[in-house]
Design a protein around this motif. Structure first.
Motif, PDB file in Angstrom:
ATOM      1  N   LYS A 108      -2.161  -6.958  -7.728  1.00 48.98           N
ATOM      2  CA  LYS A 108      -3.496  -6.798  -7.120  1.00 48.98           C
ATOM      3  C   LYS A 108      -4.541  -7.648  -7.845  1.00 48.98           C
ATOM      4  O   LYS A 108      -5.436  -8.217  -7.224  1.00 48.98           O
ATOM      5  CB  LYS A 108      -3.900  -5.322  -7.133  1.00 48.98           C
ATOM      6  CG  LYS A 108      -3.174  -4.494  -6.070  1.00 48.98           C
ATOM      7  CD  LYS A 108      -3.254  -3.007  -6.324  1.00 48.98           C
ATOM      8  CE  LYS A 108      -4.646  -2.460  -6.220  1.00 48.98           C
ATOM      9  NZ  LYS A 108      -4.665  -0.985  -6.417  1.00 48.98           N
ATOM     10  N   GLU A 150       2.574   1.747  -3.373  1.00 51.10           N
ATOM     11  CA  GLU A 150       1.677   2.304  -4.389  1.00 51.10           C
ATOM     12  C   GLU A 150       1.446   3.799  -4.151  1.00 51.10           C
ATOM     13  O   GLU A 150       1.467   4.603  -5.091  1.00 51.10           O
ATOM     14  CB  GLU A 150       0.345   1.558  -4.390  1.00 51.10           C
ATOM     15  CG  GLU A 150      -0.611   2.057  -5.462  1.00 51.10           C
ATOM     16  CD  GLU A 150      -1.874   1.228  -5.582  1.00 51.10           C
ATOM     17  OE1 GLU A 150      -2.567   1.385  -6.599  1.00 51.10           O
ATOM     18  OE2 GLU A 150      -2.163   0.435  -4.666  1.00 51.10           O
ATOM     19  N   GLU A 151       1.234   4.170  -2.887  1.00 53.27           N
ATOM     20  CA  GLU A 151       1.016   5.592  -2.577  1.00 53.27           C
ATOM     21  C   GLU A 151       2.221   6.436  -2.985  1.00 53.27           C
ATOM     22  O   GLU A 151       2.076   7.520  -3.565  1.00 53.27           O
ATOM     23  CB  GLU A 151       0.743   5.757  -1.079  1.00 53.27           C
ATOM     24  CG  GLU A 151      -0.623   5.244  -0.643  1.00 53.27           C
ATOM     25  CD  GLU A 151      -0.793   5.269   0.873  1.00 53.27           C
ATOM     26  OE1 GLU A 151       0.188   5.614   1.578  1.00 53.27           O
ATOM     27  OE2 GLU A 151      -1.895   4.928   1.354  1.00 53.27           O
ATOM     28  N   THR A 160       0.840  -1.211   0.000  1.00 53.14           N
ATOM     29  CA  THR A 160       0.000   0.000   0.000  1.00 53.14           C
ATOM     30  C   THR A 160       0.866   1.248   0.000  1.00 53.14           C
ATOM     31  O   THR A 160       0.618   2.202  -0.759  1.00 53.14           O
ATOM     32  CB  THR A 160      -0.943   0.001   1.222  1.00 53.14           C
ATOM     33  OG1 THR A 160      -1.768  -1.166   1.174  1.00 53.14           O
ATOM     34  CG2 THR A 160      -1.817   1.241   1.236  1.00 53.14           C
TER      35      THR A 160
END
Length: 577
Positions: free
Chosen positions: A152, A122-123, A119
């Motif tokens: 994903k 990706e951010e 996460t």
């Protein structure tokens, strides 16, 4: 399961060591992980019978690694591994699952941006924080975003090679219960799809409650979603969900057909039933209120006017029309295979000697085995140059002479897995390639070429008169990397024009060619070969995964060149060989 758990820890230790720039030690842990992952015997049983000495007898396991295995078996953890995790508290498995993200990049992103999981990765990528870092750039950042999207999409799916051994163990324990008269696996696993969402089991039992008690109390169960009299659902420690249904004997065949799927195949069957004024469901085939079939799949199909259709074909890709016309293929079987032509030896960093590989192949009943060591471009894989290939070839010649004198009707073939360079040339001279029994060539670098350039690269390689087989032709890595920019129709056209064989690579992460491409190759008249790409003799057992893909692609014995005897196989090599 302990084998796989310890192997995974050793693989992560190797990645941590690689992060820190440690030389040689990562390879020792990788080699031990490979051995444990493919060990037929339980490492726990080996330890219980032989202690530390027994562990050290495992190939690739020395004193230090044996002590760590002992520590895990006694305590459930390895302190050396825990130290790394405390020092670098990142979800390494998740981060390096993204194509282009190796251990060193993961470490740098942790140190520079504090990234610990997917996460956060990706951010950071979408916020354009990665590109400015030294060694990354806009293209790498874009590739990371693309890789994350692919990961994903694969979430919640398990490789066939991950879950089939697990399902086989569960099925064996179910069948061993005195209360169980019959048990089978259903769902996409029975159809042998390359990735599986969950596991479905069916059983016949006059004492279903006892069967359900056993099912929900297995040691690997971490969560029970529901326990009923005839259906239970659980989650295993490995993250896989499993269902078990106990079915009445009279409906078992209908239920097995229904829960095996696919959905599209079942819809087509139900339409045939409707056209005959029947009703088909998981309970049976009915004419009005009267069941007319249900105990076996064969009788259900027969009442619908069809022969039994192998589960691997049940995808509504023409199998029903073929069944109606009496033209279902006679699918390739594991016992049809006469040899494995893609096996790596200790010469290029594999675990086993050529003699050990030959012995293992003979034990499988093969007529021949091909040694396909990497060539010089792949330095990380200890690729062989021309001089080393010739030295290895002399060893093979000596072994074949020894086998001949011993009266063995078995041949070790001299091959290689050469590298297709960016311009389509091969990284070994034609003179040395000509001395081999066959040549496999594959792409191992520059995967993101535009389609026109990639096809030109493959065309040049396939037009080389010494190249016989293209390894893992589309380059996909399941759950990690998409195919190259390959125009499959053009690839098949070139293969047919040049007589090049396309590989069905059985390695669980590859299964390349995939089933739809195998079907296209068959219909184009392109010959294929099912290989394991084994780096350890126990990986020779991967062949059934490639067989499954071939069957899903309608392949028959005549389509697969290593289902042929040695003489016919060698005669099929390109003209001029």
């Amino acid at each position: 399961m302990k084998n796989h758990e310890i192997a995974r820890i050793f693989q992560v230790i190797a990645e941590y060591l690689e992060m820190e720039g440690v030389r040689f030690k990562p390879y020792a842990y990788q080699k031990a992980a490979l051995t444990l992952e493919n060990l037929k015997d339980s490492v726990e049983d080996i330890y219980n019978q032989g202690g530390l000495k027994g562990l050290k007898a495992i190939p690739g396991v020395g004193e230090s690694i044996a002590q760590k295995i002992e520590e895990y078996l006694n305590t459930g953890k390895i302190e050396y591994y825990e130290e790394f995790r405390r020092k670098l508290p990142i979800d390494l498995d998740a981060l390096i699952a993204v194509e282009g993200m190796g251990p060193k990049k993961a470490k740098m992103l942790f140190e520079k941006l504090g990234i610990t999981n997917l996460t956060e990765l990706e951010e950071a990528a979408r916020s354009h924080k990665i590109a400015p870092l030294k060694g990354f750039g806009d293209k790498t950042e874009a590739n990371i975003i693309e890789g994350i999207e692919f990961v994903k999409k694969s979430t919640g799916r398990f490789l066939l090679g991950e879950v089939l051994p697990l399902a086989d163990r569960v099925l064996a324990t179910l069948r061993a219960l005195p209360e169980v008269q019959r048990a089978d696996v259903a769902g996409s696993l029975r159809r042998m799809k390359e990735t599986i969402g969950d596991l479905d089991f069916l059983a016949i039992s006059s004492q279903p409650e006892k069967v359900m008690d056993f099912f929900v109390s297995q040691p690997e169960v971490v969560k029970v979603y529901g326990r009923g009299q005839t259906k239970s659902s659980v989650r295993l420690r490995q993250g896989v969900d499993m269902d078990l249904r106990v079915i009445p004997p009279g409906s078992y065949g209908a239920a097995l057909q229904y829960f095996s799927g696919s959905k599209e195949h079942n819809i087509a069957l139900r339409q045939i039933a409707i056209d005959k004024d029947y009703k088909l469901n998981e309970y049976g085939l009915f004419e009005g209120d009267r069941m007319i079939a249900g105990a076996t799949e064969e009788e259900v199909y027969a009442k619908l006017g069809l022969p039994w259709i192998p589960p691997e074909l049940r995808e509504d890709r023409g199998e029903i029309q073929a069944a109606q016309a009496g033209t279902l293929p006679t699918l390739i079987r594991l016992e049809d295979i006469r040899g494995d032509l893609h096996v790596h030896s200790a010469w290029d960093g594999g675990v086993n000697s050529i003699a050990e590989i030959a012995q293992a192949a003979m034990a499988l009943g093969y007529e021949y085995v091909g040694i396909s060591d990497h060539t010089q471009f792949l330095r990380i894989e200890h690729g062989l140059d021309e001089k080393q290939l010739r030295q290895r070839n002399r060893e093979i010649d000596a072994l074949n002479e020894k086998l001949r004198r011993a009266g063995k009707h078995f041949t070790v073939l001299k091959g290689c897995e050469a590298n297709i360079m960016n311009d389509g040339s091969i990284d070994i001279t034609d003179e040395v390639l000509a001395e081999l029994d066959y040549v496999i060539a594959g792409i191992h670098s520059t995967f993101r070429m535009p389609r026109v350039e990639m096809m030109a690269r493959l065309r040049t390689a396939m037009n080389n008169p010494h190249v016989d087989i293209i390894a893992h032709p589309t380059g996909r890595i399941l759950k990690k990397r998409e195919e190259y920019e390959v125009a499959v129709g053009e690839l098949l056209k070139i293969a047919r024009e040049t007589g090049t064989i396309l590989e069905i690579n059985s390695y669980p992460e590859r299964l390349d060619l995939g089933d739809s491409n195998i079907l296209a190759a068959k219909r184009t008249g392109v010959k294929m070969i099912i290989n394991t790409d084994a780096h350890h003799i126990d990986q020779l057992r991967y062949l059934p995964y490639g067989i499954a893909q071939a069957r899903r692609g309608w392949a028959e014995k005549d389509d697969i060149v290593n289902a042929w005897g040695l003489k016919k196989f060698l005669e099929f090599m390109k003209p001029g060989r």
